[in-house]
Design an enzyme around this catalytic site. Structure first.
Site, PDB file in Angstrom:
ATOM      1  N   HIS A 146       0.846  -1.186   0.000  1.00 25.03           N
ATOM      2  CA  HIS A 146       0.000   0.000   0.000  1.00 25.03           C
ATOM      3  C   HIS A 146       0.878   1.232   0.000  1.00 25.03           C
ATOM      4  O   HIS A 146       1.926   1.234   0.639  1.00 25.03           O
ATOM      5  CB  HIS A 146      -0.920   0.017   1.230  1.00 25.03           C
ATOM      6  CG  HIS A 146      -2.078   0.930   1.061  1.00 25.03           C
ATOM      7  ND1 HIS A 146      -1.991   2.274   1.320  1.00 25.03           N
ATOM      8  CD2 HIS A 146      -3.336   0.693   0.614  1.00 25.03           C
ATOM      9  CE1 HIS A 146      -3.159   2.830   1.044  1.00 25.03           C
ATOM     10  NE2 HIS A 146      -3.986   1.898   0.616  1.00 25.03           N
ATOM     11  N   ASP A 181      -7.931  -5.438  -0.125  1.00 24.85           N
ATOM     12  CA  ASP A 181      -8.394  -6.316  -1.197  1.00 24.85           C
ATOM     13  C   ASP A 181      -8.025  -7.774  -0.982  1.00 24.85           C
ATOM     14  O   ASP A 181      -8.514  -8.646  -1.698  1.00 24.85           O
ATOM     15  CB  ASP A 181      -7.823  -5.839  -2.542  1.00 24.85           C
ATOM     16  CG  ASP A 181      -8.393  -4.495  -2.930  1.00 24.85           C
ATOM     17  OD1 ASP A 181      -9.616  -4.348  -2.820  1.00 24.85           O
ATOM     18  OD2 ASP A 181      -7.625  -3.609  -3.319  1.00 24.85           O
TER      19      ASP A 181
END
Ligand code: CMC
Length: 434
Positions: free
Chosen positions: A310, A367
């Site tokens: 991320h 996700d």
């Protein structure tokens, strides 16, 4: 508003010294305000991917990526695990405060009232091929709302904005469900005014003219939580896109339609589909988890461990933690002992003990587990990113409005460092060599 810090940043350039103010946000995040950098020095900053660039001040969502903290309007994400509904969180993000009972009742009533699509709009679905990606349909149809509600292009005041926001939050699930029904050649199911937000969406997705879909409580709770966990994430790619488009004065529907397009990409919201594809590849025996991780580390392979890493989190994404826990709890109850969950656990285990991922601080993101959960509650894979979009919509709307009020008439327009040809002259066609 950020506070001006007593500190100053000094830039020494070409023998000259320049001072720039330092500002500080409410959680201590500090920024050098370079608003007059070019005017003072003739230079601009260069920051591809904007990893070091604050594009705005915002009071909506706080993230501390080092510590794995995420808060909506100050409230830690973990506190949304049990009681609130997605619509309550939507109100919180958009208005800045938790709704009172009467505000909540009015908002819920608006969501019910606005859930129907204009019949003319309904026919537009027929023009799309059956195999059309639902994200393309979603974006196109949200943009179409601009055609059906021209009265909402200019939002004069907060009341009008609230109506536009409620329309959009309500209609997106009808559009999403119709996109799915169209892809299957199924008749469209009208929203049921007796149902709340999440069960109504699932009703439009899965009811048949001869049989009403009955939404189990645990499915409703899981989807509610998934939507809440996706509801905002400060200046991510799609939200920044919505703000950028909105900065030109584009209306709310057009701006949010652009957010859907940005979200679609596999490095952003589309990653939830790619995670499932990755798990399927491993499950089908095409590749082992160990081999997959090895490929993800190989810079020549172009493979990434999807659902990992991320831009902001250099620690566990708190949303991934919550989704992993709920997947563990929910899957056995849904009697879906999904082998993909075990594969995901194995991949996580390998990656979290591998120096490549440790050194780069790559952890599971939102996700990584959302796809497994969505699959368990019966959502088809090509709808995963659409669900992300439904969840993210209140965030987009909140940012669009915040920008509209605080940065009115300030168009977002970055600069560049030009690296192309220097001045040269046009050559007529008959004088050009092949
Ligand atoms: N697998 C393997 N290597 C990775 C991964 C990954 N998933 N993510 C980052 N890296 C490596 C990358 O190759 C680079 O290595 P090096 O320093 O040797 O060149 C280093 O880690 C830094 O990566 P980056 O691409 O510069 O980091 P970024 O902040 O630009 O990208 C990201 C963030 C999310 C796009 C990236 O981690 C990624 O592609 N992850 C997989 C896709 C994914 O799961 N996306 C969903 C993001 S969360 C939800 C959302 O925002 O929509």
């Amino acid at each position: 508003m950020s506070a001006v810090s007593p500190d100053q940043a000094t830039l020494i350039l070409g023998g000259n010294e320049y001072q720039f103010p330092v500002t500080e946000g409410s959680e201590g995040e500090r920024a050098i305000d370079i608003g007059d950098l070019r005017a003072k020095t003739g230079h601009i900053t260069l920051d591809p991917g904007y990893g070091n660039t604050g594009s705005c001040e915002s009071a909506i969502t706080f993230i501390d990526g080092e510590q794995g903290i995420l808060r909506y309007r100050g409230i830690p994400i973990e506190q949304f695990a049990s009681s609130p509904t997605f619509t309550e969180v939507a109100w919180l993000l958009i208005s800045g405060k938790l709704p009172t009972p009467s505000e909540y009742a009015v908002f819920s009533e608006d969501l019910t009232r606005y859930s129907f699509l204009d019949e003319g709009m309904k026919h537009q679905f027929e023009g799309f091929p059956r195999a059309a990606p639902p994200m393309a349909i979603l974006s196109a149809m949200i943009n179409s709302l601009s055609c059906f509600h021209p009265e909402l292009h200019e939002l004069e005041d907060e009341t009008q904005f609230n109506h536009a926001a409620a329309r959009l939050i309500s209609k997106i699930r009808t559009i999403a469900a119709y996109a799915f029904r169209h892809s299957r050649g199924l008749p469209y199911i009208y929203p049921d005014p007796a149902l709340r937000y999440v069960p109504n969406f699932l009703h439009m997705m899965f009811s048949q003219p001869y049989r009403q879909y009955v939404c189990p409580q645990m499915v409703r709770d899981a989807l509610n939580l998934i939507l809440i966990l996706h509801a905002d994430h400060e200046q991510n790619c799609s939200t920044s896109t919505v703000r950028m488009v909105g900065s030109s004065g584009a209306n709310l529907f057009a701006s949010c339609a652009s957010g859907v397009c940005a979200l679609w990409g596999p490095l952003h919201g589309g990653a939830n589909v790619e995670v499932l594809n990755m798990l399927h590849q491993i499950h089908d025996g095409n590749i082992t988890p160990e081999e997959y991780v090895r490929l993800a580390k190989d810079k020549d392979s172009k493979v990434r461990l999807m659902g990992f890493g991320h831009r902001v989190y250099k620690n566990f994404d708190p949303r991934a933690k919550m989704l992993g826990a709920i997947a563990e709890k929910l899957l056995p109850q849904l009697s879906a002992n999904d082998p993909l969950l075990n594969i995901a656990r194995r991949l996580e285990e390998i990656a979290l003990s591998d120096p490549y991922f440790i050194e780069r601080k790559l952890y599971p993101n939102v996700d990584f587990y959302s796809g497994i959960l969505l699959r368990a509650i019966g959502i088809p894979t090509n709808m995963f990113t659409v669900i992300f979009a439904i969840g993210r919509l209140p965030g987009w709307i909140a940012h669009w409005w915040e920008q509209n009020r605080t940065m009115a008439n300030k168009i977002a327009r970055p600069r560049q460092i030009y690296t192309g040809e220097t001045h040269r002259d046009y050559i007529p066609m008959d004088q050009r060599s092949e």
